[in-house]
Design an enzyme around this catalytic site. Structure first.
Site, PDB file in Angstrom:
ATOM      1  N   ARG A  85       0.819  -1.213   0.000  1.00 38.54           N
ATOM      2  CA  ARG A  85       0.000   0.000   0.000  1.00 38.54           C
ATOM      3  C   ARG A  85       0.850   1.259   0.000  1.00 38.54           C
ATOM      4  O   ARG A  85       0.547   2.227  -0.690  1.00 38.54           O
ATOM      5  CB  ARG A  85      -0.922  -0.027   1.220  1.00 38.54           C
ATOM      6  CG  ARG A  85      -1.970   1.080   1.249  1.00 38.54           C
ATOM      7  CD  ARG A  85      -2.793   1.018   2.522  1.00 38.54           C
ATOM      8  NE  ARG A  85      -3.926   1.930   2.444  1.00 38.54           N
ATOM      9  CZ  ARG A  85      -4.667   2.287   3.485  1.00 38.54           C
ATOM     10  NH1 ARG A  85      -4.388   1.791   4.676  1.00 38.54           N
ATOM     11  NH2 ARG A  85      -5.676   3.116   3.353  1.00 38.54           N
ATOM     12  N   ASP A 145     -20.019   6.750   2.183  1.00 39.73           N
ATOM     13  CA  ASP A 145     -20.326   5.895   3.335  1.00 39.73           C
ATOM     14  C   ASP A 145     -21.541   6.430   4.085  1.00 39.73           C
ATOM     15  O   ASP A 145     -22.395   5.671   4.549  1.00 39.73           O
ATOM     16  CB  ASP A 145     -19.120   5.825   4.275  1.00 39.73           C
ATOM     17  CG  ASP A 145     -17.847   5.497   3.536  1.00 39.73           C
ATOM     18  OD1 ASP A 145     -17.579   4.319   3.295  1.00 39.73           O
ATOM     19  OD2 ASP A 145     -17.139   6.453   3.170  1.00 39.73           O
ATOM     20  N   ARG A 148     -24.593   5.517   2.199  1.00 42.08           N
ATOM     21  CA  ARG A 148     -24.916   4.102   2.417  1.00 42.08           C
ATOM     22  C   ARG A 148     -25.584   3.905   3.779  1.00 42.08           C
ATOM     23  O   ARG A 148     -26.548   3.145   3.905  1.00 42.08           O
ATOM     24  CB  ARG A 148     -23.638   3.270   2.321  1.00 42.08           C
ATOM     25  CG  ARG A 148     -23.070   3.186   0.913  1.00 42.08           C
ATOM     26  CD  ARG A 148     -21.644   2.647   0.902  1.00 42.08           C
ATOM     27  NE  ARG A 148     -21.160   2.448  -0.464  1.00 42.08           N
ATOM     28  CZ  ARG A 148     -19.878   2.307  -0.799  1.00 42.08           C
ATOM     29  NH1 ARG A 148     -18.954   2.363   0.149  1.00 42.08           N
ATOM     30  NH2 ARG A 148     -19.529   2.134  -2.057  1.00 42.08           N
ATOM     31  N   HIS A 172     -12.282   7.006   5.054  1.00 35.39           N
ATOM     32  CA  HIS A 172     -13.101   6.328   4.052  1.00 35.39           C
ATOM     33  C   HIS A 172     -12.456   4.959   3.842  1.00 35.39           C
ATOM     34  O   HIS A 172     -11.584   4.775   3.004  1.00 35.39           O
ATOM     35  CB  HIS A 172     -13.125   7.112   2.740  1.00 35.39           C
ATOM     36  CG  HIS A 172     -13.776   6.356   1.602  1.00 35.39           C
ATOM     37  ND1 HIS A 172     -15.044   5.837   1.687  1.00 35.39           N
ATOM     38  CD2 HIS A 172     -13.312   6.020   0.379  1.00 35.39           C
ATOM     39  CE1 HIS A 172     -15.338   5.226   0.545  1.00 35.39           C
ATOM     40  NE2 HIS A 172     -14.305   5.317  -0.258  1.00 35.39           N
TER      41      HIS A 172
END
Length: 310
Positions: A85, A145, A148, A172
């Protein structure tokens, strides 16, 4: 307002489509290293415009961004096999540095709206390398989010999601925090409201909603490869708040001096968004467990951003 979109992939094009059909901009310009893709997206969207608005949609180069009030950053590089990452982030930092430099050469004082993932870190990078005031470098953050969360709550209670000002804050991503304790509906707290409607939010319901919010992207990606309609609409909502100077409270990410015991971190909180960008930060009333979760989320993002060589 003229809006630039750098990155004409699924997220950028979905944002452009949402903006165009809603008429939130008088002109949209797509810029992409794949010029044919930018042209194709602009042409396709422009053919939808006559049914809904009068927005002009076209493709161009960075020079064509001149005069834009907002530039959406939805470009970035994908993860290579076996790549960590941090390595991915550092490669994206190079790309973002180049893009921001190109933008600022023709638009010296834009509002940068970041939609590339991981959005919190990319927003942090963009703010640092651009030198723009933090309130003008806005990440889409947890706006999706939050949508949702509200959608699932509305489905359970059987009311409109617009009637539930509940927020997801922090990263997030996996460490995001659903702020249950600050959620309301109508004039009552959410739990009381749901009980009055005969739709109690039990511990099982709460766990199910929490799971579905956190795993929504994974489910969608498994089914169709990527998420883009939701975030496209989220970007359009942020743009509307800016172009109309609404002062709307939206869960977006900016560089924050201090939150949850952590300094100089980029994450999402409910924030007031208008023509000047973010004008105020708000913090919902949190239970101790939620406060601790927000601290953990902020610490994780802080450690990751501090480890980058930018």
């Amino acid at each position: 307002m003229k809006i630039g979109i750098v990155g004409a992939g699924m997220v950028g094009s979905s944002a452009g489509f949402a903006l165009a059909i809603a008429g939130y901009a008088n002109e949209i310009v797509f810029v992409d290293k794949n010029e044919a893709l930018a042209v194709a997206q602009a042409e396709d969207i422009s053919h939808a415009v006559p049914f809904m608005s009068a927005t002009r949609v076209r493709a161009g180069g960075y020079a064509d961004l001149a005069g834009a009030g907002i530039v959406v950053l939805s470009a970035g590089v994908g993860q290579r096999p076996g790549e960590g990452r941090l390595e991915l982030l550092e490669r994206n930092a190079v790309v973002i540095r180049s893009i921001v430099s190109e933008i600022l050469a023709v638009v010296p004082d834009p509002i940068l709206l970041v939609a590339a993932n991981p959005v919190d870190i990319i927003t942090h990078i963009a703010a640092k390398i651009s030198g723009l005031p933090p309130h003008r470098v806005i990440g889409s953050g947890t706006i999706l989010d939050t949508a949702r969360f509200r959608s699932l709550l509305a489905r359970h209670i059987e009311i409109s999601p617009q009637s539930i000002p509940a927020f997801v804050i922090g990263e997030h991503g996996d460490s995001e925090v659903l702020a249950w304790s600050g959620a309301v509906a109508g004039s009552a707290d959410l739990i009381s409201f749901a009980a009055q409607l005969g739709k109690p939010i039990t511990e099982d319901v709460r766990k199910a909603i929490d799971h579905d919010v956190r795993n929504a992207a994974y489910k969608i990606i498994e089914g169709k490869g990527a998420t883009y309609y939701g975030i496209g609409a989220g970007i359009a909502r942020i743009v509307r708040a800016i172009t109309r100077d609404e002062g709307s409270v939206l869960s977006v990410a900016i560089h924050t001096d201090h939150v949850a015991g952590v300094d100089n971190v980029t994450l999402s909180l409910p924030r007031v968004v208008g023509a000047r960008g973010v004008t105020a930060d708000l913090l919902p009333d949190l239970e101790p467990s939620e406060q601790q979760a927000l601290t953990r989320s902020a610490q994780m993002l802080k450690e990751l951003s501090d480890s980058l060589h930018i």
